[in-house]
Enzyme design. Structure first.
Site, PDB file in Angstrom:
ATOM      1  N   ALA A   1       5.482   2.624   6.874  1.00  0.00           N
ATOM      2  CA  ALA A   1       4.708   1.435   6.500  1.00  0.00           C
ATOM      3  C   ALA A   1       5.236   0.174   7.175  1.00  0.00           C
ATOM      4  CB  ALA A   1       4.754   1.259   4.980  1.00  0.00           C
ATOM      5  N   LYS A   2       6.480   0.208   7.638  1.00  0.00           N
ATOM      6  CA  LYS A   2       7.100  -0.984   8.207  1.00  0.00           C
ATOM      7  C   LYS A   2       6.496  -1.387   9.542  1.00  0.00           C
ATOM      8  CE  LYS A   2      10.011  -1.581   4.801  1.00  0.00           C
ATOM      9  NZ  LYS A   2       9.938  -2.745   3.906  1.00  0.00           N
ATOM     10  N   ASP A   3       5.737  -0.482  10.185  1.00  0.00           N
ATOM     11  CA  ASP A   3       5.019  -0.889  11.397  1.00  0.00           C
ATOM     12  C   ASP A   3       4.111  -2.081  11.114  1.00  0.00           C
ATOM     13  OD1 ASP A   3       6.184   1.245  12.658  1.00  0.00           O
ATOM     14  OD2 ASP A   3       4.315   2.297  13.108  1.00  0.00           O
TER      15      ASP A   3
END
Length: 347
Positions: free
Chosen positions: A46-48
């Site tokens: 999700a950090k993208d």
């Protein structure tokens, strides 16, 4: 070549991750359960979303100029996403990483060209050796750098308000009744919840916290209790400080999960659902198990649980039998060919 169905770079693949129905692990639960598969992002987490969003906002505002340096504090996933974006945009990336991060994550950061500083995990946030303080010093000493500071950056939350929240609302046709998500920096759960609550204030937002973290008690009492803090193994979950990226007002409640239960839940996802997810995804599933025991769901429930990253980053941890044995999570006496969730998981 505008007639080709192609992408200019992997940055075009960020977001629009699928919802996948959970079946076997929730076979006796009332309601409908869907996993938001953030491992489908190109950086496998999700950090993208926040890496691309924050960097592009910094470019628009003029904070980032060609050849600049990006500095960040990370347990691994944000760092990998920042390193990936930095490669494509021509920035240098320097990361202060918690020693609790798996060796797999640290190796992956270096493989993407990041400069990595490994810092002790079990020290207070204000200790000069903590990864927070190390990142701050690197930023201060590096001309032309920006410090992402995801724990205290409102853009962390905004990234999910503008992407994850709308995606889940559209994918469920507005029928979602519960969101279950782990809380570390709090950006994912807060931004997603802000959007969903605007659409329907009755949606229940449930945060998953770790034993050894201060988040649940702070949410319930407004008190930062240092006595709550002690070492734990789950990465990217819970905190020993209060991140301003967390909007506690949109989270209805927190529940805590253990290291051992979360590790086994991750293995269960792989063995029963064919979903090879990370340690924090196991924590999210364990949260579902505990919520079901509390009879939090009914036949009309439409539950979305966010699985934030991929299992490949935990091969030396939760998917490694020797690591599980060393933590006391698995019995060493059971023969290798007999090891399974059913035969080993403590009752």
């Amino acid at each position: 070549m505008h007639d080709l169905n192609v992408h200019d770079s992997v940055l075009d693949l960020i977001g629009k991750t699928p919802l996948v129905r959970l079946t076997k692990v929730v076979s006796d639960f009332p309601g409908n359960f869907w996993a938001k598969m953030e491992s489908f992002n190109p950086g496998h987490s999700a950090k993208d979303r926040i890496a691309a969003f924050i960097i592009e906002e910094a470019e628009r505002s003029g904070l980032l100029t060609p050849g600049a340096t990006i500095v960040e504090t990370t347990s691994g996933n944000t760092g990998f996403s920042l390193a990936m974006v930095s490669v494509l945009k021509g920035y240098k990336c320097i990361l202060a990483v918690s020693s609790k991060s798996s060796p797999d994550k640290i190796d992956m950061l270096r493989s993407m060209g990041a400069e990595v500083h490994v810092c002790p995990a079990n020290v207070p946030a204000d200790d000069p050796r903590s990864y927070y303080k190390v990142a701050q010093r690197i930023h201060e000493k590096t001309p032309g750098s920006i410090y992402i500071n995801q724990y205290f950056n409102a853009l962390n939350t905004a990234a999910h308000y503008h992407s994850t929240g709308p995606e889940i609302w559209q994918q469920t046709n507005g029928k979602i009744t519960h969101l279950v998500a782990c809380s570390g920096t709090g950006g994912t759960i807060s931004g997603t919840a802000q959007y969903l609550k605007e659409q329907n204030p009755e949606i229940e937002i449930i945060g998953i916290d770790a034993y050894g973290s201060v988040l649940q008690k702070y949410h319930e009492t407004g008190e930062f209790d240092k006595d709550e803090i002690y070492p734990y193994r789950i990465e990217g979950l819970g905190k020993n400080l209060i991140p301003t990226a967390t909007d506690f007002s949109v989270i209805d409640r927190f529940i805590k999960v253990t290291d051992q239960d979360s590790a086994w839940a991750a293995r269960t996802l792989a063995q029963k659902e064919g979903l090879f997810m990370g340690y924090t995804s196991g924590a999210a599933l364990q949260g579902l198990f505990q919520l079901n025991e509390e009879q939090s769901f009914d036949q009309n429930s439409v539950v979305v649980v966010i699985f934030p990253d991929h299992g490949s980053r935990y091969m030396s941890k939760v998917y490694n039998d020797q690591w599980m044995i060393d933590q006391g999570f698995m019995e060493e006496s059971i023969p290798q060919n007999a090891k399974s969730v059913a035969s080993i998981k403590p009752s």
